[in-house]
Design a protein around this motif. Structure first.
Motif, PDB file in Angstrom:
ATOM      1  N   SER A  10      42.420   8.492  45.522  1.00 36.49           N
ATOM      2  CA  SER A  10      43.459   8.483  46.552  1.00 36.49           C
ATOM      3  C   SER A  10      44.773   9.056  46.030  1.00 36.49           C
ATOM      4  O   SER A  10      45.461   9.802  46.739  1.00 36.49           O
ATOM      5  CB  SER A  10      43.671   7.054  47.064  1.00 36.49           C
ATOM      6  OG  SER A  10      44.688   7.026  48.034  1.00 36.49           O
ATOM      7  N   LEU A  11      45.138   8.726  44.798  1.00 36.42           N
ATOM      8  CA  LEU A  11      46.355   9.279  44.208  1.00 36.42           C
ATOM      9  C   LEU A  11      46.282  10.804  44.153  1.00 36.42           C
ATOM     10  O   LEU A  11      47.270  11.497  44.403  1.00 36.42           O
ATOM     11  CB  LEU A  11      46.574   8.733  42.792  1.00 36.42           C
ATOM     12  CG  LEU A  11      46.957   7.272  42.665  1.00 36.42           C
ATOM     13  CD1 LEU A  11      46.955   6.849  41.200  1.00 36.42           C
ATOM     14  CD2 LEU A  11      48.313   7.006  43.308  1.00 36.42           C
ATOM     15  N   VAL A  12      45.101  11.321  43.847  1.00 42.88           N
ATOM     16  CA  VAL A  12      44.911  12.771  43.749  1.00 42.88           C
ATOM     17  C   VAL A  12      44.920  13.415  45.131  1.00 42.88           C
ATOM     18  O   VAL A  12      45.614  14.405  45.366  1.00 42.88           O
ATOM     19  CB  VAL A  12      43.591  13.079  43.000  1.00 42.88           C
ATOM     20  CG1 VAL A  12      43.192  14.533  43.175  1.00 42.88           C
ATOM     21  CG2 VAL A  12      43.731  12.725  41.522  1.00 42.88           C
ATOM     22  N   THR A  13      44.158  12.858  46.066  1.00 48.35           N
ATOM     23  CA  THR A  13      44.016  13.499  47.370  1.00 48.35           C
ATOM     24  C   THR A  13      45.273  13.403  48.230  1.00 48.35           C
ATOM     25  O   THR A  13      45.448  14.213  49.143  1.00 48.35           O
ATOM     26  CB  THR A  13      42.806  12.948  48.148  1.00 48.35           C
ATOM     27  OG1 THR A  13      42.958  11.537  48.321  1.00 48.35           O
ATOM     28  CG2 THR A  13      41.513  13.269  47.420  1.00 48.35           C
ATOM     29  N   ASN A  25      37.483   9.275  36.579  1.00 51.72           N
ATOM     30  CA  ASN A  25      37.081   8.028  35.909  1.00 51.72           C
ATOM     31  C   ASN A  25      38.022   7.685  34.760  1.00 51.72           C
ATOM     32  O   ASN A  25      38.343   6.511  34.543  1.00 51.72           O
ATOM     33  CB  ASN A  25      35.645   8.116  35.388  1.00 51.72           C
ATOM     34  CG  ASN A  25      34.625   8.184  36.483  1.00 51.72           C
ATOM     35  OD1 ASN A  25      34.900   7.852  37.629  1.00 51.72           O
ATOM     36  ND2 ASN A  25      33.427   8.626  36.142  1.00 51.72           N
ATOM     37  N   ASP A  26      38.436   8.706  34.010  1.00 50.14           N
ATOM     38  CA  ASP A  26      39.360   8.489  32.894  1.00 50.14           C
ATOM     39  C   ASP A  26      40.699   7.960  33.400  1.00 50.14           C
ATOM     40  O   ASP A  26      41.272   7.027  32.830  1.00 50.14           O
ATOM     41  CB  ASP A  26      39.599   9.791  32.125  1.00 50.14           C
ATOM     42  CG  ASP A  26      38.329  10.374  31.529  1.00 50.14           C
ATOM     43  OD1 ASP A  26      37.447   9.601  31.116  1.00 50.14           O
ATOM     44  OD2 ASP A  26      38.228  11.616  31.490  1.00 50.14           O
ATOM     45  N   VAL A  27      41.194   8.573  34.461  1.00 52.50           N
ATOM     46  CA  VAL A  27      42.479   8.158  35.036  1.00 52.50           C
ATOM     47  C   VAL A  27      42.394   6.719  35.517  1.00 52.50           C
ATOM     48  O   VAL A  27      43.289   5.906  35.265  1.00 52.50           O
ATOM     49  CB  VAL A  27      42.899   9.104  36.186  1.00 52.50           C
ATOM     50  CG1 VAL A  27      44.087   8.548  36.948  1.00 52.50           C
ATOM     51  CG2 VAL A  27      43.194  10.485  35.634  1.00 52.50           C
ATOM     52  N   ALA A  28      41.299   6.385  36.193  1.00 56.56           N
ATOM     53  CA  ALA A  28      41.118   5.017  36.682  1.00 56.56           C
ATOM     54  C   ALA A  28      41.128   4.030  35.523  1.00 56.56           C
ATOM     55  O   ALA A  28      41.772   2.978  35.596  1.00 56.56           O
ATOM     56  CB  ALA A  28      39.816   4.912  37.468  1.00 56.56           C
ATOM     57  N   GLU A  29      40.460   4.375  34.449  1.00 55.16           N
ATOM     58  CA  GLU A  29      40.411   3.489  33.287  1.00 55.16           C
ATOM     59  C   GLU A  29      41.794   3.350  32.644  1.00 55.16           C
ATOM     60  O   GLU A  29      42.218   2.244  32.308  1.00 55.16           O
ATOM     61  CB  GLU A  29      39.400   4.010  32.267  1.00 55.16           C
ATOM     62  CG  GLU A  29      39.221   3.082  31.084  1.00 55.16           C
ATOM     63  CD  GLU A  29      38.160   3.563  30.121  1.00 55.16           C
ATOM     64  OE1 GLU A  29      38.307   3.276  28.921  1.00 55.16           O
ATOM     65  OE2 GLU A  29      37.193   4.216  30.557  1.00 55.16           O
ATOM     66  N   ILE A  30      42.492   4.450  32.476  1.00 53.31           N
ATOM     67  CA  ILE A  30      43.820   4.418  31.850  1.00 53.31           C
ATOM     68  C   ILE A  30      44.792   3.577  32.662  1.00 53.31           C
ATOM     69  O   ILE A  30      45.564   2.778  32.115  1.00 53.31           O
ATOM     70  CB  ILE A  30      44.354   5.850  31.648  1.00 53.31           C
ATOM     71  CG1 ILE A  30      43.536   6.561  30.574  1.00 53.31           C
ATOM     72  CG2 ILE A  30      45.844   5.848  31.301  1.00 53.31           C
ATOM     73  CD1 ILE A  30      43.749   8.063  30.514  1.00 53.31           C
TER      74      ILE A  30
END
Length: 78
Positions: free
Chosen positions: A24-27, A9-14
């Motif tokens: 998706s970026l992670v997987t 969630n933090d990454v999406a917000e940033i």
């Protein structure tokens, strides 16, 4: 002291993207992360490295003239 690890969630917000896009970026391995229990954690340094790689890739595409136009941005609407 800033947190070492971020949640999806933090990454999406940033990045101002959806949680699904961040996941998706992670997987896909594009954004390195670790799984802790059932949750993903992304090291803040890894996110910064991803951002730098994305900037470099975009600069290269601009230099090569291969950057596709953004369908969300239509100059005729401005």
């Amino acid at each position: 002291m800033p947190a070492r690890f971020l949640q999806i969630n933090d990454v999406a917000e940033i990045l101002n993207i959806s949680v699904r896009q961040a996941y998706s970026l992670v997987t896909t391995g594009e954004l390195p992360a670790i799984k802790v229990g059932r949750s993903w954690r992304i090291e803040a340094e890894e996110l910064e490295a991803y951002i730098k790689r994305a900037y470099a890739a975009t600069r290269q595409q601009v230099a090569d003239g291969t950057l596709a136009s953004d369908p969300e941005f239509d100059e005729s609407q401005n």
